[in-house]
Design a protein around this motif. Sequence first.
Motif, mmCIF file in Angstrom:
data_model
loop_
_atom_site.group_PDB
_atom_site.id
_atom_site.type_symbol
_atom_site.label_atom_id
_atom_site.label_comp_id
_atom_site.label_asym_id
_atom_site.label_seq_id
_atom_site.Cartn_x
_atom_site.Cartn_y
_atom_site.Cartn_z
ATOM 1 N N GLU A 115 -1.641 -0.481 10.109
ATOM 2 C CA GLU A 115 -1.723 -0.241 11.553
ATOM 3 C C GLU A 115 -3.141 -0.384 12.092
ATOM 4 O OE1 GLU A 115 -0.042 3.614 12.065
ATOM 5 O OE2 GLU A 115 2.027 2.952 11.663
ATOM 6 N N ASN A 153 1.084 1.948 5.136
ATOM 7 C CA ASN A 153 1.494 1.699 6.522
ATOM 8 C C ASN A 153 0.389 2.081 7.507
ATOM 9 O OD1 ASN A 153 4.001 0.784 5.661
ATOM 10 N ND2 ASN A 153 4.945 2.803 5.821
ATOM 11 N N ARG A 154 -0.275 3.204 7.242
ATOM 12 C CA ARG A 154 -1.384 3.612 8.114
ATOM 13 C C ARG A 154 -2.481 2.558 8.109
ATOM 14 N NH1 ARG A 154 -3.099 9.966 7.784
ATOM 15 N NH2 ARG A 154 -1.109 10.890 7.189
ATOM 16 N N TYR A 205 -0.103 15.956 2.594
ATOM 17 C CA TYR A 205 -0.493 14.548 2.697
ATOM 18 C C TYR A 205 -0.811 13.935 1.330
ATOM 19 C CZ TYR A 205 -0.775 16.244 7.417
ATOM 20 O OH TYR A 205 -0.453 16.844 8.619
ATOM 21 N N ASP A 253 3.123 5.475 2.677
ATOM 22 C CA ASP A 253 2.705 6.000 3.977
ATOM 23 C C ASP A 253 1.264 5.601 4.282
ATOM 24 O OD1 ASP A 253 2.956 7.788 6.348
ATOM 25 O OD2 ASP A 253 1.423 8.936 5.284
ATOM 26 N N ILE A 254 0.393 5.707 3.280
ATOM 27 C CA ILE A 254 -0.999 5.298 3.481
ATOM 28 C C ILE A 254 -1.082 3.788 3.688
ATOM 29 C CG2 ILE A 254 -3.273 5.182 2.407
ATOM 30 C CD1 ILE A 254 -2.444 7.944 3.435
ATOM 31 N N ASN A 264 -5.332 6.634 -2.781
ATOM 32 C CA ASN A 264 -5.236 7.841 -1.979
ATOM 33 C C ASN A 264 -5.561 9.050 -2.845
ATOM 34 O OD1 ASN A 264 -2.290 6.427 -2.103
ATOM 35 N ND2 ASN A 264 -2.146 8.515 -2.918
ATOM 36 N N TYR A 312 -11.783 7.013 5.402
ATOM 37 C CA TYR A 312 -11.651 5.733 4.713
ATOM 38 C C TYR A 312 -13.036 5.245 4.302
ATOM 39 C CZ TYR A 312 -7.139 5.694 7.189
ATOM 40 O OH TYR A 312 -5.902 6.015 7.693
ATOM 41 N N THR A 353 -9.017 6.333 0.316
ATOM 42 C CA THR A 353 -8.522 7.093 1.467
ATOM 43 C C THR A 353 -8.443 8.561 1.062
ATOM 44 O OG1 THR A 353 -6.191 6.813 0.854
ATOM 45 C CG2 THR A 353 -7.172 5.107 2.213
ATOM 46 N N THR A 402 -2.577 -4.197 1.414
ATOM 47 C CA THR A 402 -1.867 -2.933 1.205
ATOM 48 C C THR A 402 -0.763 -3.029 0.145
ATOM 49 O OG1 THR A 402 -0.350 -3.478 3.009
ATOM 50 C CG2 THR A 402 -2.301 -2.168 3.572
#
Length: 522
Positions: free
Chosen positions: A260, A256-257, A396, A253-254, A282, A104, A94, A266
């Motif tokens: 989604e 969770n993204r 980020y 955070d990544i 990331n 991605y 990512t 993850t």
Amino acid sequence: MKLTIDGLKSTQAWASAGITIPTFDIEAIKKNTLDNPKWIHFGAGNIFRAFVASCQGELLEKGLSDTGIIAVETYDEELIDKIYKPHDNLALVTTLKETGDVDYKVVGSVVESCKGSTDYESLKTAFENPELQMVSFTITEKGYAVEDTDGNLFGIIEQDIASYPEAPKHVMSILTLLLKHRYEKGAGPLSVVSMDNCSHNGDKIKAAVCKLAEKLQAAGHADAGFIEYVQNPEKVAFPLSMIDKITPRPSEDIANRLSEIGFEDTAITVTDKNTYMAPFVNAEQTQYLVIEDLFPNGRPALEKSTGVIFTDRETVNNVETMKVTTCLNPLHTALAVFGCLLSHKKISDEMQDTELSDLVRKMAYDEGLKAVVDPGIINPMDFVDEVINKRFANPYIEDTPQRIATDTSQKVGIRYGVTIQSYMNRADLQVENLLYIPLVIAGWLRYLDGIDDSGEAFTLSPDPLMDYLMSVKEDKRTLLSNADIFGVNLYDIGLGSRIEAIYEEMAAEKGAVRKTLKKHLK
């Protein structure tokens, strides 16, 4: 969406989620690689997956290669069992842009993953293949050390030599004995490429191999021809390189993204050795890999991938010096030290801190750029502008000062000592004019107290010299005169007493670190 080769067959789901997946035949690439391996890589961490393996993936996508990479882990072998094998050696990279956009991409160039402790025999088979071109490393600088501070071989390496021909344990023992096996099976040429973020990395790994080769000969396990083999650059080359890409720990955070948009794998793993890793990586967008073009058995066309440049030795050295000693790493260490003292949790947050932003700008523009040698292929001013205004400031990239503060004793001699030497040796520069390097070194001394600016204790990041640092932290003269750490006795050049005085200012009371920064940044 599951990160496995079978999972990639649901191509529409990946496309709908905006995730790029390999279009080449991974199984065919694996067969080609295992039949005739061309590239073996040691150090299966995040920078390898996000950058090095990704570059080979680009070549595979473009039809510029038909083999992948065999990855080997020797330090934290849990990664093979928990990250690589369950996901068929795939990684989801990512890329976090400063605009907030995210790309991605699934990287499928790693076709086999091995453990140094149990797969030594299969590695011997790979090493004897005449088509092997490159063995590369991302094992951190301390992975190349083979002796203690007294010049004695580490005990584990002594055991590796004594137990020959049993499988060795230390990564440099493994490399040296694999090179010995290649020598005995025809002495085919190849390149050994350190891609670690340390000065003269190729020279470091060559020194380790030559030292162990001599020890093997002394023990009666190798002949003089093997010594000549590893010392001959037309047979075994050790090119210099400079790598630059920030790949922090996997972010919740990544994770969770990704959840989604339907990506299922993850879970973030923390190994017994405190390595943080996940099926995804990331990373920032910027990446540079500059390599000395010294490959006696050929090489992959990595210059046709993103961010890779092949050039001559002097240019690599100048690029590495620019990055490591002036334009990035010294600034990173300054943010790490003061970030811990001022209780910051993200590097990007520090760039919103007036004093810390001011500090790195003054270090770079007022001190560092005066000493830098322009490498020609990357403009130093453009590079440092990108570092300060885009890379460090990228909110980020959840990189932490605590991570960057790891192993600082191994870094200060290069990140600050080289610039100090430039100010000592050049007629147009005077060492007494240095203001910000002494401020940061004093900050590191204050950091070693383990008490932040509000008076709260914090945990020091790991450092191989921690026992020594704790034993001398009250004796600033002993520490600051240690040329093995700083590259020079700081008292001999008039900086030691000044650094001590700044430290005393920072240690005077709660809030003194902030107060001292404001005073010296005026």
